[in-house]
Design a protein around this motif. Structure first.
Motif, PDB file in Angstrom:
ATOM      1  N   THR A  37      14.647  60.283  30.249  1.00  8.67           N
ATOM      2  CA  THR A  37      15.395  59.359  29.401  1.00  8.67           C
ATOM      3  C   THR A  37      14.485  58.593  28.442  1.00  8.67           C
ATOM      4  O   THR A  37      14.925  57.615  27.839  1.00  8.67           O
ATOM      5  CB  THR A  37      16.165  58.356  30.277  1.00  8.67           C
ATOM      6  OG1 THR A  37      15.247  57.717  31.178  1.00  8.67           O
ATOM      7  CG2 THR A  37      17.238  59.060  31.085  1.00  8.67           C
ATOM      8  N   GLY A  38      13.244  59.037  28.307  1.00  8.19           N
ATOM      9  CA  GLY A  38      12.305  58.354  27.426  1.00  8.19           C
ATOM     10  C   GLY A  38      11.330  57.498  28.225  1.00  8.19           C
ATOM     11  O   GLY A  38      11.519  57.250  29.414  1.00  8.19           O
ATOM     12  N   TRP A  41      10.788  50.709  24.908  1.00 12.55           N
ATOM     13  CA  TRP A  41      11.291  52.062  25.190  1.00 12.55           C
ATOM     14  C   TRP A  41      10.695  53.001  24.150  1.00 12.55           C
ATOM     15  O   TRP A  41      10.844  52.769  22.946  1.00 12.55           O
ATOM     16  CB  TRP A  41      12.820  52.098  25.136  1.00 12.55           C
ATOM     17  CG  TRP A  41      13.402  53.467  25.306  1.00 12.55           C
ATOM     18  CD1 TRP A  41      13.516  54.177  26.471  1.00 12.55           C
ATOM     19  CD2 TRP A  41      13.956  54.298  24.282  1.00 12.55           C
ATOM     20  NE1 TRP A  41      14.100  55.394  26.240  1.00 12.55           N
ATOM     21  CE2 TRP A  41      14.376  55.505  24.903  1.00 12.55           C
ATOM     22  CE3 TRP A  41      14.135  54.151  22.902  1.00 12.55           C
ATOM     23  CZ2 TRP A  41      14.965  56.535  24.180  1.00 12.55           C
ATOM     24  CZ3 TRP A  41      14.715  55.183  22.187  1.00 12.55           C
ATOM     25  CH2 TRP A  41      15.124  56.360  22.828  1.00 12.55           C
ATOM     26  N   ASN A  42      10.000  54.022  24.632  1.00  7.46           N
ATOM     27  CA  ASN A  42       9.265  54.929  23.733  1.00  7.46           C
ATOM     28  C   ASN A  42       8.368  54.159  22.774  1.00  7.46           C
ATOM     29  O   ASN A  42       8.203  54.525  21.600  1.00  7.46           O
ATOM     30  CB  ASN A  42      10.240  55.816  22.941  1.00  7.46           C
ATOM     31  CG  ASN A  42      10.774  56.967  23.776  1.00  7.46           C
ATOM     32  OD1 ASN A  42      10.213  57.318  24.818  1.00  7.46           O
ATOM     33  ND2 ASN A  42      11.879  57.551  23.343  1.00  7.46           N
ATOM     34  N   TYR A 102      19.800  48.627  28.727  1.00  3.93           N
ATOM     35  CA  TYR A 102      19.644  49.520  27.586  1.00  3.93           C
ATOM     36  C   TYR A 102      19.969  50.943  28.016  1.00  3.93           C
ATOM     37  O   TYR A 102      19.443  51.442  29.009  1.00  3.93           O
ATOM     38  CB  TYR A 102      18.228  49.463  27.033  1.00  3.93           C
ATOM     39  CG  TYR A 102      18.001  50.494  25.942  1.00  3.93           C
ATOM     40  CD1 TYR A 102      18.679  50.401  24.733  1.00  3.93           C
ATOM     41  CD2 TYR A 102      17.159  51.586  26.157  1.00  3.93           C
ATOM     42  CE1 TYR A 102      18.504  51.364  23.746  1.00  3.93           C
ATOM     43  CE2 TYR A 102      16.970  52.541  25.170  1.00  3.93           C
ATOM     44  CZ  TYR A 102      17.651  52.426  23.974  1.00  3.93           C
ATOM     45  OH  TYR A 102      17.491  53.382  23.001  1.00  3.93           O
ATOM     46  N   PRO A 128      19.785  54.763  26.722  1.00  5.42           N
ATOM     47  CA  PRO A 128      19.342  55.730  25.705  1.00  5.42           C
ATOM     48  C   PRO A 128      20.463  56.681  25.299  1.00  5.42           C
ATOM     49  O   PRO A 128      20.506  57.124  24.138  1.00  5.42           O
ATOM     50  CB  PRO A 128      18.207  56.491  26.407  1.00  5.42           C
ATOM     51  CG  PRO A 128      17.731  55.567  27.482  1.00  5.42           C
ATOM     52  CD  PRO A 128      18.958  54.833  27.935  1.00  5.42           C
ATOM     53  N   CYS A 157      22.479  54.929  22.888  1.00  4.23           N
ATOM     54  CA  CYS A 157      21.628  54.509  21.769  1.00  4.23           C
ATOM     55  C   CYS A 157      21.722  53.011  21.489  1.00  4.23           C
ATOM     56  O   CYS A 157      21.515  52.570  20.345  1.00  4.23           O
ATOM     57  CB  CYS A 157      21.985  55.268  20.488  1.00  4.23           C
ATOM     58  SG  CYS A 157      22.027  57.057  20.669  1.00  4.23           S
ATOM     59  N   CYS A 168      22.583  58.248  15.779  1.00  2.00           N
ATOM     60  CA  CYS A 168      21.559  58.747  16.702  1.00  2.00           C
ATOM     61  C   CYS A 168      21.953  60.110  17.261  1.00  2.00           C
ATOM     62  O   CYS A 168      21.422  60.544  18.283  1.00  2.00           O
ATOM     63  CB  CYS A 168      21.321  57.754  17.839  1.00  2.00           C
ATOM     64  SG  CYS A 168      22.739  57.451  18.898  1.00  2.00           S
TER      65      CYS A 168
END
Length: 506
Positions: free
Chosen positions: A215-216, A236-237, A274, A276, A279, A333
């Motif tokens: 999921t990142g 995140w990322n 959050y 992903p 988005c 996204c």
């Protein structure tokens, strides 16, 4: 004998006072001890073997239940008639979650990749993955919307390309193919000549990118410096904010990664996280108290404003362009594909959406999402996240595959990700966080009550001993006075004869 009873009364009195004192101290110290244990077992720390393993490997079984909206009248839809759908499912998949590449940082954060794998559970499903369903073809109807503003000639070429690869407006495939991917000449062509246009470089499927994926890269707070920040996302990322949306507020990465929350929650607390897949950050609100297997909990649900449009809820203006309330436009996204997220069966959405499609019946029990949280620890006890994937479609001139389709937000599938604590984990949780605190609470009041009772008994015994001693003293004094009085009377000649002799003989 009286002296012994008095000593016992004093001992009891002292014991009672000590019990009351200990119970009173426990009322102040007990909650501090419990809170301290909660903090120690909530902080993300490899030294806390049990709690760390629970965070790392998530031993609670999670399942994804997928429901397809099987299209009953595809030909009539192409003529402009209202779509008719029937729900098919559930098709249930066990979801395995495991964190890897875990790296702790000196600033009190930890980074990780969370991989997910899905395994079909036929015994829990209504059918198997070979079951055939019909849904809109996203490659065709989605692309038509994306290309509607291109020159007429280009749209004609796109339509010709669809015909070349025999791609029609609707797909009739097996559940397994629609979920995890199917071979498509068009997909191969686009990936070769227009790389990056599609999210997948292999087979095309609704969940093709979910299985055996992560999921990142999440970086979250461990709680070492501040327990109120534990599990909260730092980045995140590598990003601390998004760029998909049109306002700073909508681009914020808020809350946790969606598995645990900080401890010591109140009814005024919310559950931000959050996602992903969506988005964006989402936030649940308190609905009611509850109990699960004797464990107290707070139930949190999605507010009606979660997917409201900017007209109905101004802070959501940044998620627009919007349609009716209850729809989240995630095209920004999703490679600009006209995809919308909603609650299943358009629950909590603008009622007009139900008028465009036959076969939808929203109810809160079946289609509302919720998370049941143990407020003391922030640990979810029962989770049910339900979302629906919709495709906006309409007639686009020059792309003949769209026929005379009326403008509609078409439901395709909805899915539920659910899990709950059970078995040995639930027993341990119940013992450590319900039974032991309750025992400590009963002990503190028990000591106070027992101490007061002992003090009262000791006071009563002491009072009786004192009265008994007083009587004995009075009695002894009376007999001595009587003896002296008689002797004095004899000496004075007041008692004569046989009585006098008898007295002297005595």
């Amino acid at each position: 004998m009286a002296i012994n009873k008095a000593s016992v009364a004093v001992v009891f009195m002292v014991s009672g006072v000590l019990m009351v004192f200990f119970g009173t101290v426990l009322t102040f110290v007990g909650p501090i001890i419990i809170d301290d244990q909660v903090v120690k077992n909530t902080v993300i720390d490899p030294k806390n073997e049990v709690s760390y393993r629970m965070w790392k490997d998530v031993p609670v079984p999670f399942y994804m239940s997928v429901y397809f909206f099987n299209v009953l009248n595809p030909q009539e839809i192409l003529k402009g008639e209202k779509p008719m759908v029937e729900q098919r499912g559930p098709f249930v998949y066990r979801k395995q979650i495991q964190k890897e590449n875990i790296t702790f940082h000196s600033n009190g954060t930890v980074s990780y990749l969370e991989f997910r794998r899905f395994f079909f559970e036929p015994d829990m499903s209504s059918g198997n993955e070979s079951e055939v369903v019909t849904i809109p073809n996203m490659l065709v109807l989605g692309a038509a919307i994306m290309m509607e503003n291109l020159p007429f000639a280009v749209r004609l070429m796109i339509s010709a390309t669809f015909k070349t690869f025999k791609e029609g407006p609707f797909l009739t495939k097996t559940v397994g193919e629609l979920m995890w991917g199917y071979d498509s000449g068009l997909v191969d062509f686009l990936n070769k000549y227009l790389p990056g246009m599609l999210p997948s470089t292999g087979k095309f499927g609704l969940f093709a990118d979910f299985n055996n994926s992560n999921t990142g890269l999440f970086t979250i707070h461990t709680g070492q410096d501040d327990i109120r920040k534990v599990h909260m996302v730092d980045s995140w990322n590598g990003l601390t904010k998004l760029s998909n949306w049109n306002s700073p507020q909508c681009n914020m990465i808020n809350g946790t990664a969606g598995q645990m929350w900080p401890p010591f929650m109140s009814r005024e607390s919310t559950l931000p996280f959050y996602s992903p897949d969506a988005c964006r950050s989402l936030e649940l609100v308190y609905q009611r108290d509850g109990v699960m297997e004797g464990i107290p909990l707070y139930r949190y649900v999605a507010p009606k404003t979660m997917f409201a449009n900017g007209s109905d809820y101004a802070p959501n203006e940044g998620f627009c362009p919007c349609r009716q309330s209850g729809l989240l436009n995630v095209s920004s996204c999703r490679h600009n594909s006209p995809v919308f997220i909603s609650h299943p069966h358009f629950f909590n959405a603008d009622p007009v959406l139900l008028d465009f499609v036959h076969g939808l019946k929203p109810t809160e029990d079946e289609h509302g999402l919720f998370i049941d949280i143990h407020p003391l620890t922030g640990v979810p006890l029962n989770v049910s996240i339900r979302l629906q994937l919709n495709l906006y479609m309409k007639r686009v001139s020059a792309i003949t595959e769209t026929g005379k389709i009326s403008e509609v937000v078409m439901p395709m599938i909805w899915f539920e990700e659910s899990g709950y604590i059970d078995g040995p984990i639930l027993s341990t949780f119940y013992t450590n966080l319900v039974v032991l605190p309750a025992v400590m609470e009963y002990m503190q009041y028990g000591f106070i009550v027992l101490g007061v009772v002992i003090i009262l008994i000791a006071a009563l015994v002491h009072h009786r001993v004192k009265r008994l001693c007083s009587k004995v003293t009075l009695s002894s004094t009376g007999e001595d006075n009587l003896a002296v009085s008689d002797e004095e009377r004899v000496n004075k000649g007041e008692i004569k004869g046989e009585i006098k002799g008898e007295i002297y003989r005595k």
